[in-house]
Design a protein around this motif. Structure first.
Motif, PDB file in Angstrom:
ATOM      1  N   ARG A 203       0.859  -1.187   0.000  1.00  0.00           N
ATOM      2  CA  ARG A 203       0.000   0.000   0.000  1.00  0.00           C
ATOM      3  C   ARG A 203       0.895   1.237   0.000  1.00  0.00           C
ATOM      4  O   ARG A 203       1.826   1.335   0.791  1.00  0.00           O
ATOM      5  N   PHE A 204       0.617   2.142  -0.894  1.00  0.00           N
ATOM      6  CA  PHE A 204       1.408   3.366  -1.001  1.00  0.00           C
ATOM      7  C   PHE A 204       0.476   4.563  -0.965  1.00  0.00           C
ATOM      8  O   PHE A 204      -0.502   4.625  -1.723  1.00  0.00           O
ATOM      9  N   THR A 205       0.804   5.492  -0.079  1.00  0.00           N
ATOM     10  CA  THR A 205       0.027   6.720   0.025  1.00  0.00           C
ATOM     11  C   THR A 205       0.870   7.877  -0.472  1.00  0.00           C
ATOM     12  O   THR A 205       2.014   8.063  -0.029  1.00  0.00           O
ATOM     13  N   MET A 206       0.305   8.645  -1.411  1.00  0.00           N
ATOM     14  CA  MET A 206       1.005   9.825  -1.932  1.00  0.00           C
ATOM     15  C   MET A 206       0.207  11.057  -1.554  1.00  0.00           C
ATOM     16  O   MET A 206      -1.031  11.065  -1.633  1.00  0.00           O
ATOM     17  N   THR A 207       0.915  12.092  -1.131  1.00  0.00           N
ATOM     18  CA  THR A 207       0.250  13.309  -0.691  1.00  0.00           C
ATOM     19  C   THR A 207       0.964  14.531  -1.257  1.00  0.00           C
ATOM     20  O   THR A 207       2.123  14.468  -1.669  1.00  0.00           O
ATOM     21  N   ARG A 208       0.257  15.648  -1.243  1.00  0.00           N
ATOM     22  CA  ARG A 208       0.848  16.947  -1.547  1.00  0.00           C
ATOM     23  C   ARG A 208      -0.023  18.003  -0.870  1.00  0.00           C
ATOM     24  O   ARG A 208      -1.254  17.955  -0.933  1.00  0.00           O
ATOM     25  N   PRO A 209       0.574  18.947  -0.209  1.00  0.00           N
ATOM     26  CA  PRO A 209      -0.218  19.951   0.515  1.00  0.00           C
ATOM     27  C   PRO A 209      -0.890  20.970  -0.407  1.00  0.00           C
ATOM     28  O   PRO A 209      -1.932  21.535  -0.063  1.00  0.00           O
ATOM     29  N   ASP A 210      -0.281  21.228  -1.579  1.00  0.00           N
ATOM     30  CA  ASP A 210      -0.849  22.224  -2.489  1.00  0.00           C
ATOM     31  C   ASP A 210      -0.357  21.946  -3.910  1.00  0.00           C
ATOM     32  O   ASP A 210       0.494  21.074  -4.135  1.00  0.00           O
ATOM     33  N   ASP A 211      -0.887  22.712  -4.879  1.00  0.00           N
ATOM     34  CA  ASP A 211      -0.534  22.507  -6.289  1.00  0.00           C
ATOM     35  C   ASP A 211       0.942  22.758  -6.570  1.00  0.00           C
ATOM     36  O   ASP A 211       1.519  22.166  -7.492  1.00  0.00           O
ATOM     37  N   ALA A 212       1.575  23.622  -5.789  1.00  0.00           N
ATOM     38  CA  ALA A 212       2.967  23.989  -6.053  1.00  0.00           C
ATOM     39  C   ALA A 212       3.955  22.958  -5.525  1.00  0.00           C
ATOM     40  O   ALA A 212       5.141  23.003  -5.850  1.00  0.00           O
ATOM     41  N   THR A 213       3.507  22.015  -4.692  1.00  0.00           N
ATOM     42  CA  THR A 213       4.391  21.025  -4.079  1.00  0.00           C
ATOM     43  C   THR A 213       4.302  19.704  -4.836  1.00  0.00           C
ATOM     44  O   THR A 213       3.205  19.228  -5.115  1.00  0.00           O
ATOM     45  N   PRO A 214       5.431  19.095  -5.174  1.00  0.00           N
ATOM     46  CA  PRO A 214       5.403  17.808  -5.874  1.00  0.00           C
ATOM     47  C   PRO A 214       4.787  16.718  -4.998  1.00  0.00           C
ATOM     48  O   PRO A 214       4.827  16.783  -3.760  1.00  0.00           O
ATOM     49  N   TRP A 215       4.236  15.695  -5.664  1.00  0.00           N
ATOM     50  CA  TRP A 215       3.709  14.545  -4.928  1.00  0.00           C
ATOM     51  C   TRP A 215       4.860  13.823  -4.228  1.00  0.00           C
ATOM     52  O   TRP A 215       5.966  13.725  -4.753  1.00  0.00           O
ATOM     53  N   ALA A 216       4.571  13.291  -3.017  1.00  0.00           N
ATOM     54  CA  ALA A 216       5.582  12.560  -2.253  1.00  0.00           C
ATOM     55  C   ALA A 216       4.926  11.401  -1.525  1.00  0.00           C
ATOM     56  O   ALA A 216       3.737  11.461  -1.179  1.00  0.00           O
ATOM     57  N   LEU A 217       5.713  10.320  -1.322  1.00  0.00           N
ATOM     58  CA  LEU A 217       5.197   9.195  -0.557  1.00  0.00           C
ATOM     59  C   LEU A 217       5.081   9.579   0.913  1.00  0.00           C
ATOM     60  O   LEU A 217       6.009  10.152   1.488  1.00  0.00           O
ATOM     61  N   ALA A 218       3.959   9.238   1.518  1.00  0.00           N
ATOM     62  CA  ALA A 218       3.756   9.577   2.927  1.00  0.00           C
ATOM     63  C   ALA A 218       4.653   8.721   3.823  1.00  0.00           C
ATOM     64  O   ALA A 218       5.162   9.194   4.848  1.00  0.00           O
ATOM     65  N   GLU A 219       4.841   7.458   3.453  1.00  0.00           N
ATOM     66  CA  GLU A 219       5.715   6.574   4.220  1.00  0.00           C
ATOM     67  C   GLU A 219       6.803   6.059   3.275  1.00  0.00           C
ATOM     68  O   GLU A 219       6.584   5.103   2.549  1.00  0.00           O
ATOM     69  N   MET A 220       7.948   6.699   3.304  1.00  0.00           N
ATOM     70  CA  MET A 220       9.032   6.298   2.427  1.00  0.00           C
ATOM     71  C   MET A 220       9.651   4.991   2.921  1.00  0.00           C
ATOM     72  O   MET A 220      10.035   4.899   4.087  1.00  0.00           O
ATOM     73  N   PRO A 221       9.719   3.948   2.115  1.00  0.00           N
ATOM     74  CA  PRO A 221      10.325   2.687   2.554  1.00  0.00           C
ATOM     75  C   PRO A 221      11.783   2.890   2.969  1.00  0.00           C
ATOM     76  O   PRO A 221      12.488   3.730   2.403  1.00  0.00           O
TER      77      PRO A 221
END
Length: 225
Positions: A203-221
C-alpha cells in the motif's frame, strides 16, 4: 375553321384530358404514399425501447437498457454512452419519407440496402425491442447517406422490398467500441491532495499539501529515496 384545325384541337383536347387523368392519379394518393414518418409507431413507445441491435453482417452490436442507462451485454454489461443511444432513437423517430425508390430486390445493392454482397451493397440492419417483448418491434435496413437536396439517407423496412429516401440523420457506431463509455472517473487534478495505491499487500500513500508542491510518498520505505 378548317378540318385540319379541328383535328389539331381535338388532339390537344385528348392530350389535355390524358394529362389531367394522369395527374389526378398521381396527386393525393402519391403524396400520401411518400410522406410521413418511416416508423410512425415509434414515437409513442420510444421510452419503452429496451434493446437495440445493429447488424452489419460481420460483428453485430447490441445494447440493453439498465434503468436509465445503457450497457453492452456482450462486454460484461460495460456502460454505453447514453447520449449516443438517445441520439440514435431520436434520429429514428424523426426520419421522414420523402421519395419512394426501387422495390426490386435485385436493385437494393445500388442504395446499399441489400443483405448480401460486398460492403458497397450491404446495409446495416437495425432492430429495436420493447421491454418484455421477445420479438423485435422494428427492423430497418439503413443504407447510403445523401446530402442533397436535403440531408437524408436510403432505408427500407426489413420485411418490405420498397426502398425510400428519408430526410433526417442517424449516427451508428463506426467501430464496435465507439459507444463504450471509456471515462472511468473525472476529477479535477487540483482538487486531489491524497492518493492511495494498493497492489496485493503493498500500500502506497502519496500526498501533496498544495498545487505547487510535488507529490511525495507519505511513508518512504527504508533505504529508498
Amino acid at each position: 375553321m378548317n378540318p385540319r384545325t379541328l383535328r389539331i384541337l381535338a388532339l390537344l383536347s385528348v392530350l389535355a384530358l390524358g394529362v389531367a387523368w394522369w395527374m389526378a392519379g398521381r396527386g393525393p394518393s402519391s403524396a400520401s404514399a411518400t410522406e410521413g414518418a418511416l416508423l410512425p409507431d415509434l414515437k409513442a413507445s420510444i421510452n419503452e425501447v429496451a434493446r437495440i441491435e445493429i447488424d452489419d453482417g460481420k460483428q453485430p452490436l447490441s445494447f440493453e437498457r439498465k434503468g436509465t442507462s445503457w450497457v453492452d451485454p456482450s462486454r460484461g454489461g460495460y456502460p454505453v454512452k447514453t447520449s449516443e443511444v438517445n441520439r440514435l432513437l431520436l434520429g429514428l423517430m424523426g426520419l421522414q419519407k420523402k421519395e419512394a425508390k426501387t422495390s426490386r430486390a435485385e436493385r437494393h445493392g445500388e442504395l446499399k440496402l441489400a443483405l448480401t454482397g460486398d460492403e458497397q451493397q450491404r446495409g446495416q440492419v437495425l432492430r429495436l425491442w420493447l421491454a418484455g417483448k421477445e420479438q423485435a418491434g422494428w427492423e430497418i435496413v439503413i443504407g447510403e447517406s445523401k446530402w442533397s437536396p436535403v440531408q437524408g439517407l436510403y432505408a427500407r423496412l426489413l420485411a418490405e422490398n420498397q426502398c425510400w429516401f428519408v430526410a433526417g440523420e442517424i449516427q451508428l457506431p463506426y467501430q464496435p467500441t465507439a459507444w463504450l463509455d471509456k471515462e472511468v472517473t473525472n476529477v479535477n487534478a487540483s482538487d486531489v491532495e491524497r492518493m492511495l495505491l494498493v497492489r496485493g499487500e503493498n500500500r502506497f500513500t502519496m500526498t501533496r499539501p498544495d498545487d505547487a508542491t510535488p507529490w511525495a510518498l507519505a511513508e518512504m520505505p527504508e533505504g529508498r529515496t
